[in-house]
Write an enzyme that holds these catalytic residues in place. Sequence first.
Site, PDB file in Angstrom:
ATOM      1  N   HIS A 118       0.814  -1.215   0.000  1.00  0.00           N
ATOM      2  CA  HIS A 118       0.000   0.000   0.000  1.00  0.00           C
ATOM      3  C   HIS A 118       0.852   1.273   0.000  1.00  0.00           C
ATOM      4  CE1 HIS A 118       0.775   1.048   4.268  1.00  0.00           C
ATOM      5  NE2 HIS A 118       0.864  -0.259   4.424  1.00  0.00           N
ATOM      6  N   ASP A 119       0.421   2.224  -0.817  1.00  0.00           N
ATOM      7  CA  ASP A 119       0.988   3.582  -0.835  1.00  0.00           C
ATOM      8  C   ASP A 119       2.430   3.646  -1.327  1.00  0.00           C
ATOM      9  OD1 ASP A 119      -1.373   5.011   0.401  1.00  0.00           O
ATOM     10  OD2 ASP A 119      -0.905   3.630   2.036  1.00  0.00           O
ATOM     11  N   GLY A 136       5.016  -1.184   2.947  1.00  0.00           N
ATOM     12  CA  GLY A 136       4.194  -0.007   2.736  1.00  0.00           C
ATOM     13  C   GLY A 136       4.985   1.284   2.624  1.00  0.00           C
TER      14      GLY A 136
END
Length: 259
Positions: A118-119, A136
């Site tokens: 994520h991200d 992440g």
Amino acid sequence: MKQPLAYIHPEAKIASNVVIEPFVTIDKNVVIGEGTHIGSNVTIMEGARIGKNCKIFPGAVISAVPQDLKFKGEDSLAIIGDNTTLRECVTVNRGTASKGSTSIGDNCLVMAYCHVAHDCVVGNNVIMSNVTQLAGEVVVGDWAVIGGGTMIHQFTHVGPHVMIQGGSKVNKDIPPFVKAAREPISYCGINSVGLRRRGFTNEQIRDIQEIYRYIYLSRMNTSMAIEHIEAEMPATKERDEILLFVRNSPRGIMKGYFE
């Protein structure tokens, strides 16, 4: 495009010449650009944005919800640029409220079994070899080459034109234009072969080498090295890019071999 053995949500926006092989699943809120080829057993979940002329190989999963306990179901995206290849069983999770999206740029090659959490922000022309794992909010600069089996700690930044040895554990930021290897991860010179392939001149390469002599071979601490570089070396795009990266490093840069 029509494939009777695939499930395509009626709200998905897919260009007319996209090739979709059997047993693909494409959810709502998905956009796929012209000329992209989706291999069999690929799963493309809500929030995916896939560019033009991409190749996605069997078993890949794009835009699954983040493996992050802070995620509360907020709207977010997983963005894949143009001309990017995702090989077998690659996983790309969508973003969280932190940044709102996970992105991979144009002209990238992400080899089999890589994970992009994520991200993360992966730049253009990046090569991630087999089983590379990004935690992440990792940032990877343009033209980076990451060797197979590399694990990169969350929030770590990898600069542009970097080459990382396969099997590395990266828990410090890797500044631009260098090679990184050994355990713990350490400076191993600049990526001169890669820079020459991308059109850097001999003068530019010499200047980059001199900057890293100050940072890694002078026995000065990083702050002192930066002061000397600014005082003694003329401003160039590469010099300023390196100094900006080092100053803004959230985790601190990797050490030299002798530190």
